[in-house]
Design a protein around this motif. Structure first.
Motif: not given
Length: 259
Positions: A56, A60, A63, A128, A186, A189-190, A207
């Motif tokens: 992750n 993140t 990305s 992403h 963030g 994506v997370w 993830t």
């Protein structure tokens, strides 16, 4: 006030349950009489959150860095050069925001398989970046529109080129909206599940959302473990927001002033 309470209530329940042992039969609304940390240890080990956290964090960070860099670079000419083509491109990027990713999942899956991106971090990073760029360009373009063009002209009169002007003068001024973009993208994506569950099928590439989903299905009756796992996965984004919150609202409002 009422809206704030509604948003805080689930987090409060998550916190109280995660610190209670299975033997604690008190109401979930009551705080624990003693803190029980074994839930976090068991959740970390059984859900294999260590590898999921590493995946992750890597996905993140890469990305978000690409989203910020590409979004800012694309937004500067869109904001400064007022041509019909740039206006069309800006509207084209904005229109992409209304396309739900799941509506194109089948051709997207085929494309990722064809390029050998299944279970590969770079493929999910590519997705992403692609789907977060429209909102990023919208915010950056609006913010750059608020920066006087005279600043560019003065720098160029002093002999500074376009690249130097952008990276040495414009980019530092984008700090508020950059923080806004970092937080918004963030978090997206997370917390992503829709892409990760389809394109990261290997357990080693899972993830947090995918790892926790499998964990929840196995230990649905052990509420303490499930709550502890969910709390652990949410902490990084909460900490990030607490550190950057003073820039968040100013950047969001400034980035939406002009289009």
């Amino acid at each position: 006030m009422i809206i704030s309470v509604i948003h805080i209530m689930p987090f409060y329940l998550l916190t109280t349950v995660s610190f209670k042992s299975a033997a604690d039969m008190s109401s979930k609304w009551l705080p624990p009489t003693e803190l029980y940390f074994d839930n976090f240890i068991n959740a970390w080990e059984q859900a294999h959150l260590g590898q999921a956290f590493v995946n992750n964090i890597f996905i993140t960070i890469v990305s978000v860095l690409l989203i910020v860099l590409l979004g800012a670079c694309a937004s500067y000419p869109l904001a400064r050069v007022k041509t019909r083509l740039n206006r069309f491109m800006f509207l084209f990027f904005i229109s992409a925001m209304i396309v739900p990713p799941l509506t194109i999942l089948v051709p997207l899956y085929k494309f990722i398989v064809d390029i050998g991106g299944l279970n590969q971090p770079w493929a999910i990073i590519l997705l992403h970046v692609t789907f977060n760029l429209p909102m990023t360009i919208f915010l950056f373009t609006g913010f750059i529109n608020t920066i006087p063009k005279e600043l560019d002209e003065a720098a160029m009169i002093d002999g500074m080129g376009r690249f130097g002007l952008f990276f040495r003068i414009i980019m530092p001024l984008l700090k508020p909206v950059t923080v806004t973009v970092i937080i918004l993208t963030g978090v997206n994506v997370w917390n992503d599940y829709q892409f990760s569950v389809f394109f990261l099928q290997n357990s080693e590439s899972h993830t947090l959302t995918v790892a926790l989903s499998s964990f929840f299905s196995q230990y649905v009756n052990n509420v303490g473990w499930v709550a502890a796992g969910a709390l652990l996965s949410s902490l990084p984004m909460i900490i990030l927001y607490l550190f950057l919150q003073k820039y968040f609202i100013s950047g969001l409002s400034s980035g939406a002033v002009k289009g």
